[in-house]
Motif scaffolding. Structure first.
Motif, PDB file in Angstrom:
ATOM      1  N   MET A   1      -7.806 -13.885 -14.789  1.00 13.64           N
ATOM      2  CA  MET A   1      -7.752 -15.864 -15.259  1.00 13.64           C
ATOM      3  C   MET A   1      -6.779 -17.000 -14.999  1.00 13.64           C
ATOM      4  O   MET A   1      -7.439 -18.108 -14.238  1.00 13.64           O
ATOM      5  CB  MET A   1      -7.691 -15.785 -16.839  1.00 13.64           C
ATOM      6  CG  MET A   1      -7.966 -17.136 -17.847  1.00 13.64           C
ATOM      7  SD  MET A   1     -10.281 -16.957 -17.017  1.00 13.64           S
ATOM      8  CE  MET A   1      -9.737 -18.941 -17.746  1.00 13.64           C
ATOM      9  N   LYS A   2      -5.431 -16.348 -14.855  1.00 10.74           N
ATOM     10  CA  LYS A   2      -4.405 -17.301 -14.778  1.00 10.74           C
ATOM     11  C   LYS A   2      -4.946 -17.834 -13.011  1.00 10.74           C
ATOM     12  O   LYS A   2      -4.532 -18.970 -13.111  1.00 10.74           O
ATOM     13  CB  LYS A   2      -3.045 -16.590 -14.694  1.00 10.74           C
ATOM     14  CG  LYS A   2      -2.141 -17.447 -14.877  1.00 10.74           C
ATOM     15  CD  LYS A   2      -0.325 -16.500 -14.918  1.00 10.74           C
ATOM     16  CE  LYS A   2       0.847 -17.539 -14.679  1.00 10.74           C
ATOM     17  NZ  LYS A   2       1.738 -17.031 -14.943  1.00 10.74           N
ATOM     18  N   ALA A   3      -4.910 -16.736 -11.946  1.00 10.85           N
ATOM     19  CA  ALA A   3      -4.976 -16.813 -10.661  1.00 10.85           C
ATOM     20  C   ALA A   3      -5.820 -17.550 -10.767  1.00 10.85           C
ATOM     21  O   ALA A   3      -6.236 -18.766  -9.447  1.00 10.85           O
ATOM     22  CB  ALA A   3      -5.098 -15.163  -9.950  1.00 10.85           C
ATOM     23  N   LEU A   4      -6.941 -17.416 -11.485  1.00 12.46           N
ATOM     24  CA  LEU A   4      -8.509 -18.471 -11.313  1.00 12.46           C
ATOM     25  C   LEU A   4      -8.109 -19.913 -11.738  1.00 12.46           C
ATOM     26  O   LEU A   4      -7.949 -20.909 -10.749  1.00 12.46           O
ATOM     27  CB  LEU A   4      -9.530 -18.364 -11.993  1.00 12.46           C
ATOM     28  CG  LEU A   4     -10.936 -18.634 -11.938  1.00 12.46           C
ATOM     29  CD1 LEU A   4     -11.201 -18.815 -10.824  1.00 12.46           C
ATOM     30  CD2 LEU A   4     -11.780 -18.536 -13.189  1.00 12.46           C
ATOM     31  N   VAL A   5      -6.542 -20.134 -12.765  1.00 14.02           N
ATOM     32  CA  VAL A   5      -6.782 -21.187 -13.062  1.00 14.02           C
ATOM     33  C   VAL A   5      -6.075 -22.135 -12.231  1.00 14.02           C
ATOM     34  O   VAL A   5      -6.345 -23.253 -11.298  1.00 14.02           O
ATOM     35  CB  VAL A   5      -6.402 -21.849 -14.610  1.00 14.02           C
ATOM     36  CG1 VAL A   5      -5.368 -23.091 -14.982  1.00 14.02           C
ATOM     37  CG2 VAL A   5      -6.776 -20.890 -15.407  1.00 14.02           C
ATOM     38  N   VAL A   6      -4.849 -21.849 -11.048  1.00 13.05           N
ATOM     39  CA  VAL A   6      -3.803 -21.778 -10.992  1.00 13.05           C
ATOM     40  C   VAL A   6      -5.010 -22.530  -9.365  1.00 13.05           C
ATOM     41  O   VAL A   6      -4.404 -23.164  -8.914  1.00 13.05           O
ATOM     42  CB  VAL A   6      -3.161 -21.047 -10.253  1.00 13.05           C
ATOM     43  CG1 VAL A   6      -1.580 -21.495  -8.964  1.00 13.05           C
ATOM     44  CG2 VAL A   6      -2.181 -21.047 -11.321  1.00 13.05           C
ATOM     45  N   GLY A   7      -5.666 -21.282  -8.625  1.00 11.52           N
ATOM     46  CA  GLY A   7      -6.597 -21.533  -7.664  1.00 11.52           C
ATOM     47  C   GLY A   7      -7.054 -23.036  -7.743  1.00 11.52           C
ATOM     48  O   GLY A   7      -7.211 -23.547  -6.712  1.00 11.52           O
ATOM     49  N   LEU A   8      -8.018 -23.279  -8.961  1.00 10.19           N
ATOM     50  CA  LEU A   8      -8.985 -24.224  -9.284  1.00 10.19           C
ATOM     51  C   LEU A   8      -7.765 -25.742  -9.094  1.00 10.19           C
ATOM     52  O   LEU A   8      -8.411 -26.431  -8.206  1.00 10.19           O
ATOM     53  CB  LEU A   8      -9.617 -24.121 -10.841  1.00 10.19           C
ATOM     54  CG  LEU A   8     -10.620 -23.348 -10.917  1.00 10.19           C
ATOM     55  CD1 LEU A   8     -11.472 -22.896 -11.882  1.00 10.19           C
ATOM     56  CD2 LEU A   8     -11.484 -23.730  -9.486  1.00 10.19           C
ATOM     57  N   LEU A   9      -6.337 -25.675 -10.004  1.00  5.14           N
ATOM     58  CA  LEU A   9      -6.002 -26.203  -9.944  1.00  5.14           C
ATOM     59  C   LEU A   9      -5.591 -26.923  -8.360  1.00  5.14           C
ATOM     60  O   LEU A   9      -4.885 -28.199  -8.423  1.00  5.14           O
ATOM     61  CB  LEU A   9      -3.915 -26.426 -10.555  1.00  5.14           C
ATOM     62  CG  LEU A   9      -3.678 -26.557 -10.149  1.00  5.14           C
ATOM     63  CD1 LEU A   9      -3.990 -28.176 -10.918  1.00  5.14           C
ATOM     64  CD2 LEU A   9      -2.225 -26.718 -11.443  1.00  5.14           C
ATOM     65  N   VAL A  68      12.422 -12.783  -7.603  1.00  9.96           N
ATOM     66  CA  VAL A  68      11.467 -11.121  -6.715  1.00  9.96           C
ATOM     67  C   VAL A  68       9.230 -11.146  -6.834  1.00  9.96           C
ATOM     68  O   VAL A  68       9.298 -12.447  -7.963  1.00  9.96           O
ATOM     69  CB  VAL A  68      11.256 -10.051  -7.768  1.00  9.96           C
ATOM     70  CG1 VAL A  68      10.838  -8.815  -7.257  1.00  9.96           C
ATOM     71  CG2 VAL A  68      12.697  -9.392  -8.078  1.00  9.96           C
ATOM     72  N   ALA A  69       8.815 -11.202  -5.289  1.00  7.78           N
ATOM     73  CA  ALA A  69       7.694 -11.034  -5.589  1.00  7.78           C
ATOM     74  C   ALA A  69       6.978 -11.301  -6.763  1.00  7.78           C
ATOM     75  O   ALA A  69       7.370  -9.763  -7.602  1.00  7.78           O
ATOM     76  CB  ALA A  69       7.135 -11.010  -3.985  1.00  7.78           C
ATOM     77  N   GLN A  70       5.946 -11.880  -7.825  1.00 12.26           N
ATOM     78  CA  GLN A  70       5.295 -10.918  -8.460  1.00 12.26           C
ATOM     79  C   GLN A  70       3.420 -11.258  -7.670  1.00 12.26           C
ATOM     80  O   GLN A  70       3.191 -12.523  -7.229  1.00 12.26           O
ATOM     81  CB  GLN A  70       5.381 -11.951  -9.705  1.00 12.26           C
ATOM     82  CG  GLN A  70       6.499 -11.753  -9.925  1.00 12.26           C
ATOM     83  CD  GLN A  70       6.799 -13.013 -11.063  1.00 12.26           C
ATOM     84  OE1 GLN A  70       5.794 -13.118 -12.161  1.00 12.26           O
ATOM     85  NE2 GLN A  70       8.077 -13.637 -11.953  1.00 12.26           N
ATOM     86  N   ALA A  71       3.306 -10.252  -8.519  1.00 14.47           N
ATOM     87  CA  ALA A  71       1.601 -10.339  -7.759  1.00 14.47           C
ATOM     88  C   ALA A  71       0.462 -10.726  -8.983  1.00 14.47           C
ATOM     89  O   ALA A  71       0.547  -9.970  -9.741  1.00 14.47           O
ATOM     90  CB  ALA A  71       0.824  -9.416  -7.338  1.00 14.47           C
ATOM     91  N   SER A  72      -0.802 -11.507  -9.014  1.00 16.75           N
ATOM     92  CA  SER A  72      -2.272 -11.932  -9.509  1.00 16.75           C
ATOM     93  C   SER A  72      -3.097 -11.643  -8.881  1.00 16.75           C
ATOM     94  O   SER A  72      -3.425 -12.860  -8.688  1.00 16.75           O
ATOM     95  CB  SER A  72      -1.053 -13.069 -10.661  1.00 16.75           C
ATOM     96  OG  SER A  72      -2.359 -12.673 -11.499  1.00 16.75           O
ATOM     97  N   GLY A  73      -3.850 -10.817  -8.532  1.00 23.42           N
ATOM     98  CA  GLY A  73      -4.997 -10.377  -8.456  1.00 23.42           C
ATOM     99  C   GLY A  73      -4.535 -10.310  -6.817  1.00 23.42           C
ATOM    100  O   GLY A  73      -3.804  -9.804  -6.478  1.00 23.42           O
ATOM    101  N   ALA A  74      -5.736 -11.659  -6.324  1.00 20.48           N
ATOM    102  CA  ALA A  74      -5.327 -11.501  -4.525  1.00 20.48           C
ATOM    103  C   ALA A  74      -4.334 -12.761  -4.342  1.00 20.48           C
ATOM    104  O   ALA A  74      -4.081 -13.008  -3.485  1.00 20.48           O
ATOM    105  CB  ALA A  74      -6.727 -12.786  -4.181  1.00 20.48           C
TER     106      ALA A  74
END
Length: 130
Positions: A1-9, A68-74
Motif C-alpha cells: 500500500m505504501k508503495a502505491l501511495v508513493v508511486g501515485l504521489l 541500506v537499501a530497503q525494498a517495498s514491492g517493485a
C-alpha cells in the motif's frame, strides 16, 4: 500500500513539476546516484526544485552515509538525512521496462512533501576493455 501511495504521489509531482533539460543534470547528482546504485545513471529529467545547496550536499556526502537499501514491492529506496533535510533515492522497475528508473527526492523538513529533483534510467555499467 505504501508503495502505491508513493508511486501515485510521484506521478502527480512529475506531472506538475517544472523541468529543465536533462543536459543540465549536475555531475554531483549523477555521481551520487551512480555511487549508490553501482549503475550508469542516464538522466532524462531535472526538476526546477534542484538547488545549488542540494548539489553541494550531494557532492559532499559520502556514499557510506546513505542508508541500506530497503525494498517495498517493485520499489527499492535509499535514505540520506543531513540536518533537517533528507533525500530519498527511489528505484522502480515496471515489468515491461528493460531498465530501472531512479528518482531522487528531497524532503526540506520532516513534515514536508517530497520534491523530486532528478529522474533517469539506470543501466548496467559496461566493462572496460583491458
Amino acid at each position: 500500500m505504501k508503495a502505491l501511495v508513493v508511486g501515485l504521489l510521484l506521478a502527480g509531482l512529475s506531472a506538475a513539476a517544472q523541468t529543465k533539460p536533462a543536459a543540465t543534470t549536475p555531475p554531483a547528482v549523477v555521481s551520487a546516484i551512480e555511487g549508490i546504485t553501482n549503475k550508469n545513471f542516464q538522466p532524462d529529467t531535472v526538476y526546477a526544485a534542484l538547488s545549488a545547496e542540494d548539489q553541494r550536499v550531494l557532492a559532499k556526502e559520502p556514499i557510506a552515509n546513505w542508508g541500506v537499501a530497503q525494498a517495498s514491492g517493485a520499489m527499492t529506496y535509499y535514505n540520506l538525512v543531513v540536518g533537517t533535510r533528507s533525500y530519498q533515492l527511489l528505484i522502480t522497475k515496471a515489468p515491461k521496462d528493460e531498465f530501472s528508473t531512479a528518482t531522487l527526492l528531497r524532503y526540506a523538513d520532516p513534515k514536508a512533501k517530497p520534491e523530486p529533483i532528478a529522474r533517469g534510467m539506470l543501466k548496467p555499467k559496461e566493462d572496460k576493455p583491458k
